[in-house]
Design an enzyme around this catalytic site. Structure first.
Site: not given
Ligand code: PAF
Length: 254
Positions: A17, A167
């Protein structure tokens, strides 16, 4: 550099990100990062509940990468009470990720549309790691004439080759060893220019459950028999019930 560059996220931020936020800073001095876990794109309440949450760390990571505004809307801001009219991802949304997760991409488009309506960005940055999502968003923006320029951010990998994903924090050390078969299979397929080279490696990988491994055209997401530079190997599967996906472009090697 006028106009907002927008990085929509569901939180659980990581270096992947941050690289999208840095990319956003290259095109604008005003970078908005949204953090909103979109219930519409989860196929089960259990999966939604298990999604990692780390709000304080998210703010630190976003700001240190160059975000100028962090927006954490409430559920009512995005979905005011009433009927939610979903945006259909159409045929592109039924394959691969969509086949395993029905309605997932309709949920993604619906939230992205609402996030765009609030933020009114000039640019929006989406990671290539979720390649089918990127393709579907590009196609929707064109089809619906949404005045936002979509910028693709490159996948960031750990030093062992595993693509960064929110995840990954759920993987044990043992799971992670198993998951490394994914980048290995992609590299094997690229080297051999063959789907079966990658697919078979993953079918043999102990502890890994393969969902799909294919070579697709980047725009149509249709499987391609001929390995050309407009295509990409895509893969998804589970390690210990944790769904992981990845992809690599043929263009990168040709
Ligand atoms: O890629 C994601 O994190 C999500 O699908 C997105 C684009 C933020 C929409 O919820």
């Amino acid at each position: 550099m006028s106009g907002i560059a927008f990085v929509p996220t569901m939180g659980a931020l990581h270096a992947g990100h941050q690289s999208l936020i840095r990319r956003a800073r290259e095109v604008s001095d005003q970078v908005v990062v949204s953090i909103f876990i979109n219930p519409l794109q989860f196929e089960s309440a259990e999966d939604l509940a298990k999604y990692p949450r780390q709000p304080e760390r998210d703010s630190e990571l976003a700001l240190s990468a160059g975000a100028t505004d962090i927006w954490t809307p409430t559920i009512d801001e995005i979905y005011p009470p009433g009927v939610i009219e979903k945006i259909s991802a159409g045929e592109l949304g039924n394959r691969y990720e969509g086949a395993s997760r029905p309605d997932h991409f309709d949920g993604v488009l619906t939230v992205v549309d609402r996030l765009f309506a609030h933020v009114k960005p000039r640019y929006a940055i989406f990671g290539e790691k979720d390649f089918q999502q990127l393709t579907i968003i590009n196609s929707w923006v064109k089809r619906a004439k949404i005045p936002v320029e979509i910028i693709a951010g490159e996948t960031v990998r750990d030093s062992d080759g595993l693509a960064l994903s929110s995840r990954n924090v759920r993987l044990t050390l043992e799971d992670r060893e198993i998951a490394l078969a994914i980048p290995s299979a992609l590299r094997a397929a690229l080297t051999a220019r063959s789907v079966s080279a990658g697919r078979e490696l993953l079918q043999r990988a102990h502890g890994f459950t393969l969902d799909y491994f294919d070579f697709v055209d980047e725009e149509s997401m249709q499987p391609q028999a001929e390995m050309n530079s407009a295509g990409r190997f895509i893969v998804a599967g589970w390690v210990n019930q944790i769904r992981l996906l990845d992809n690599m472009a043929m263009a990168a090697t040709s």
